[in-house]
Design a protein around this motif. Structure first.
Motif, PDB file in Angstrom:
ATOM      1  N   GLN A 277       0.823  -1.211   0.000  1.00 43.86           N
ATOM      2  CA  GLN A 277       0.000   0.000   0.000  1.00 43.86           C
ATOM      3  C   GLN A 277       0.854   1.257   0.000  1.00 43.86           C
ATOM      4  N   ARG A 278       1.993   1.213   0.671  1.00 47.05           N
ATOM      5  CA  ARG A 278       2.896   2.357   0.634  1.00 47.05           C
ATOM      6  C   ARG A 278       3.381   2.600  -0.791  1.00 47.05           C
ATOM      7  N   ARG A 279       3.671   1.539  -1.496  1.00 41.89           N
ATOM      8  CA  ARG A 279       4.131   1.679  -2.873  1.00 41.89           C
ATOM      9  C   ARG A 279       3.032   2.244  -3.765  1.00 41.89           C
ATOM     10  N   TRP A 280       1.789   1.792  -3.577  1.00 41.87           N
ATOM     11  CA  TRP A 280       0.670   2.334  -4.350  1.00 41.87           C
ATOM     12  C   TRP A 280       0.456   3.809  -4.033  1.00 41.87           C
ATOM     13  N   PHE A 281       0.564   4.156  -2.759  1.00 36.74           N
ATOM     14  CA  PHE A 281       0.344   5.544  -2.356  1.00 36.74           C
ATOM     15  C   PHE A 281       1.432   6.457  -2.936  1.00 36.74           C
ATOM     16  N   MET A 282       2.654   5.984  -3.014  1.00 31.44           N
ATOM     17  CA  MET A 282       3.726   6.777  -3.612  1.00 31.44           C
ATOM     18  C   MET A 282       3.445   7.064  -5.082  1.00 31.44           C
TER      19      MET A 282
ATOM     20  N   ALA B 125       3.463  15.784 -15.020  1.00 27.54           N
ATOM     21  CA  ALA B 125       2.372  15.249 -14.206  1.00 27.54           C
ATOM     22  C   ALA B 125       1.301  14.615 -15.085  1.00 27.54           C
ATOM     23  N   ALA B 126       0.924  15.293 -16.174  1.00 32.68           N
ATOM     24  CA  ALA B 126      -0.074  14.737 -17.093  1.00 32.68           C
ATOM     25  C   ALA B 126       0.433  13.446 -17.732  1.00 32.68           C
ATOM     26  N   PHE B 127       1.714  13.405 -18.088  1.00 31.95           N
ATOM     27  CA  PHE B 127       2.277  12.194 -18.710  1.00 31.95           C
ATOM     28  C   PHE B 127       2.271  11.025 -17.733  1.00 31.95           C
ATOM     29  N   LEU B 128       2.653  11.254 -16.482  1.00 38.94           N
ATOM     30  CA  LEU B 128       2.689  10.167 -15.510  1.00 38.94           C
ATOM     31  C   LEU B 128       1.288   9.639 -15.218  1.00 38.94           C
ATOM     32  N   MET B 129       0.302  10.529 -15.138  1.00 37.38           N
ATOM     33  CA  MET B 129      -1.073  10.057 -14.933  1.00 37.38           C
ATOM     34  C   MET B 129      -1.545   9.235 -16.114  1.00 37.38           C
ATOM     35  N   TRP B 130      -1.214   9.676 -17.321  1.00 36.75           N
ATOM     36  CA  TRP B 130      -1.585   8.902 -18.514  1.00 36.75           C
ATOM     37  C   TRP B 130      -0.872   7.560 -18.522  1.00 36.75           C
ATOM     38  N   LEU B 131       0.411   7.561 -18.203  1.00 38.58           N
ATOM     39  CA  LEU B 131       1.194   6.328 -18.217  1.00 38.58           C
ATOM     40  C   LEU B 131       0.645   5.323 -17.214  1.00 38.58           C
ATOM     41  N   GLY B 132       0.268   5.811 -16.031  1.00 33.04           N
ATOM     42  CA  GLY B 132      -0.268   4.907 -15.023  1.00 33.04           C
ATOM     43  C   GLY B 132      -1.603   4.313 -15.398  1.00 33.04           C
ATOM     44  N   SER B 133      -2.388   5.016 -16.219  1.00 28.88           N
ATOM     45  CA  SER B 133      -3.705   4.513 -16.615  1.00 28.88           C
ATOM     46  C   SER B 133      -3.663   3.648 -17.872  1.00 28.88           C
ATOM     47  N   LYS B 134      -2.626   3.824 -18.693  1.00 24.79           N
ATOM     48  CA  LYS B 134      -2.567   3.106 -19.966  1.00 24.79           C
ATOM     49  C   LYS B 134      -1.536   1.979 -19.987  1.00 24.79           C
ATOM     50  N   ARG B 135      -0.604   1.990 -19.077  1.00 28.36           N
ATOM     51  CA  ARG B 135       0.451   0.972 -19.069  1.00 28.36           C
ATOM     52  C   ARG B 135       0.515   0.319 -17.690  1.00 28.36           C
ATOM     53  N   LYS B 136       0.986  -0.917 -17.679  1.00 31.13           N
ATOM     54  CA  LYS B 136       1.107  -1.653 -16.426  1.00 31.13           C
ATOM     55  C   LYS B 136       2.474  -1.343 -15.813  1.00 31.13           C
ATOM     56  N   ILE B 137       2.495  -0.342 -14.947  1.00 28.23           N
ATOM     57  CA  ILE B 137       3.735   0.099 -14.302  1.00 28.23           C
ATOM     58  C   ILE B 137       3.750  -0.430 -12.874  1.00 28.23           C
ATOM     59  N   ARG B 138       4.750  -1.226 -12.561  1.00 27.30           N
ATOM     60  CA  ARG B 138       4.870  -1.732 -11.202  1.00 27.30           C
ATOM     61  C   ARG B 138       5.137  -0.589 -10.235  1.00 27.30           C
ATOM     62  N   ALA B 139       4.457  -0.645  -9.104  1.00 27.41           N
ATOM     63  CA  ALA B 139       4.596   0.411  -8.097  1.00 27.41           C
ATOM     64  C   ALA B 139       5.844   0.182  -7.240  1.00 27.41           C
ATOM     65  N   PRO B 140       6.543   1.247  -6.821  1.00 30.98           N
ATOM     66  CA  PRO B 140       6.269   2.668  -7.093  1.00 30.98           C
ATOM     67  C   PRO B 140       7.066   3.214  -8.282  1.00 30.98           C
TER      68      PRO B 140
ATOM     69  N   ARG C 233      11.900  -5.796  -5.117  1.00 29.87           N
ATOM     70  CA  ARG C 233      11.435  -4.419  -5.153  1.00 29.87           C
ATOM     71  C   ARG C 233      10.204  -4.289  -6.039  1.00 29.87           C
ATOM     72  N   GLY C 234       9.275  -3.459  -5.616  1.00 31.79           N
ATOM     73  CA  GLY C 234       8.102  -3.169  -6.421  1.00 31.79           C
ATOM     74  C   GLY C 234       7.002  -4.193  -6.251  1.00 31.79           C
ATOM     75  N   CYS C 235       5.833  -3.837  -6.721  1.00 31.52           N
ATOM     76  CA  CYS C 235       4.670  -4.730  -6.684  1.00 31.52           C
ATOM     77  C   CYS C 235       3.769  -4.400  -7.860  1.00 31.52           C
ATOM     78  N   GLU C 236       2.811  -5.275  -8.100  1.00 35.65           N
ATOM     79  CA  GLU C 236       1.876  -5.052  -9.197  1.00 35.65           C
ATOM     80  C   GLU C 236       1.062  -3.792  -8.940  1.00 35.65           C
ATOM     81  N   PRO C 237       0.699  -3.053  -9.986  1.00 35.91           N
ATOM     82  CA  PRO C 237      -0.083  -1.831  -9.776  1.00 35.91           C
ATOM     83  C   PRO C 237      -1.455  -2.136  -9.193  1.00 35.91           C
ATOM     84  N   ALA C 238      -1.951  -1.214  -8.375  1.00 37.57           N
ATOM     85  CA  ALA C 238      -3.274  -1.381  -7.774  1.00 37.57           C
ATOM     86  C   ALA C 238      -4.354  -1.175  -8.820  1.00 37.57           C
TER      87      ALA C 238
END
Length: 338
Positions: free
Chosen positions: A125-130, A197-212, A271-276
């Protein structure tokens, strides 16, 4: 006559300096720099609350983090400024505390916020929150740069570009009194922060990026721009090996962010975990309410389900509905009697 006309045209094709860095209401003077930081923190809280709630997390958590991170950023950022640029401290007894004159940093608040999150959430959850707060911090920093405009600081070398910034003589560094317009590096960072900021939000919604991973890209992207920015600034700074101290700090953080991103995405050393995953819609939750954590108790992290039942959620507020379920195998067929 032609020289005067050209000079007048150059001045008109530039960004004017503000006439004041704040306003007064009665005996109290409100500094625009401080007001912009209040708006910056409010924007970070609002966006973090919205993004965290979409994953089913407690929407009050960003408030609690901000309560501790905001004063931590003021104190830590000012201490960093006083240590690295002691000659720029105002010559008064309160000079070391003059946060309204600039000299604040985001890193002090970030470390304080991570301490609060460490107490409230599990490792995943810490990784997702980051990953949630990374892009929101960029929006916050962009708003804070507007305060640099009112303070007439964070500008670069002399420039004659149409978007050059006019600086009043009192704010020009020694040796640059004959120049009128300068590179508005604060404006460049404003645009860069919002775009990243806009690119990172788009990347997180369109690609499977392991957190964090998004947070690592935030550190790398922001620090990478600071590397460029530190080569343009002409205000006072301490130097090391011919470059500004912040140049080396930003270079190290940029490299650390890129290396961390690679390690997280490859899952090296655990290190890292699957995206929430986003929380289920309200209509799919019993009682018509979206999943939400209660009180101050940490929510339980949900591991990826290894089950035949369909996966429901892998967000901060995931429930036991995604736990492993097994079916008893059917009995063997009976033999027919002859």
């Amino acid at each position: 006559m032609e020289v005067v006309s050209f000079a007048a045209t150059g001045l008109l094709a530039s960004i004017p300096s503000p006439s004041s860095n704040g306003f007064s209401i009665g005996p109290i003077f409100f500094h625009a720099y401080g007001i912009m930081y209040v708006f910056a923190v409010a924007a970070a809280i609002f966006l973090s609350r919205w993004r965290w709630a979409r994953l089913g997390g407690d929407p009050d958590l960003p408030y609690e983090v901000a309560i501790w991170a905001f004063p931590g950023g003021l104190i830590g950022g000012r201490i960093y400024f006083d240590i690295t640029t002691p000659s720029q401290i105002p010559d008064h007894w309160w000079g070391v505390f003059a946060i309204w004159d600039g000299g604040l940093g985001i890193w002090g608040g970030m470390l304080t916020g991570l301490w609060v999150v460490h107490r409230r959430l599990s490792k995943d959850q810490r990784r997702w929150f980051m990953d949630v707060v990374g892009p929101t911090l960029l929006v916050s920093q962009a708003i804070g740069r507007i305060g640099n405009y009112f303070n007439q600081e964070l500008f670069g070398k002399p420039s004659s570009l149409p978007w050059a910034l006019r600086i009043s003589p009192a704010h020009r560094p020694p040796g640059y009194a004959q120049f009128t317009t300068f590179e508005p590096t604060f404006l460049y960072e404003f645009v860069w922060d919002l775009g990243l900021a806009a690119f990172l939000m788009w990347l997180g919604s369109k690609r499977k990026i392991r957190a964090p991973g998004l947070f690592a890209l935030y550190v790398a992207g922001y620090s990478g721009f600071r590397v460029f920015e530190e080569t343009q600034r002409i205000d006072y700074s301490n130097y090391f090996l011919g470059m500004r101290v912040n140049f080396w700090i930003a270079s190290g953080l940029c490299l650390a962010g890129l290396v961390s991103f690679v390690i997280i995405q490859r899952g090296l050393w655990g290190r890292g975990c699957e995206p929430a995953l986003p929380a289920p819609p309200r209509s799919m939750v019993p009682g018509g309410r979206a999943a939400k954590t209660s009180g101050r108790a940490p929510v339980a992290a949900q591991r990826p389900a290894v089950a035949t039942a369909p996966e429901t959620s892998r967000g901060p507020a995931a429930t036991k509905s995604g736990a492993r379920t097994t079916k008893r195998p059917p009995p063997p067929p009976r033999k027919r009697r002859r």
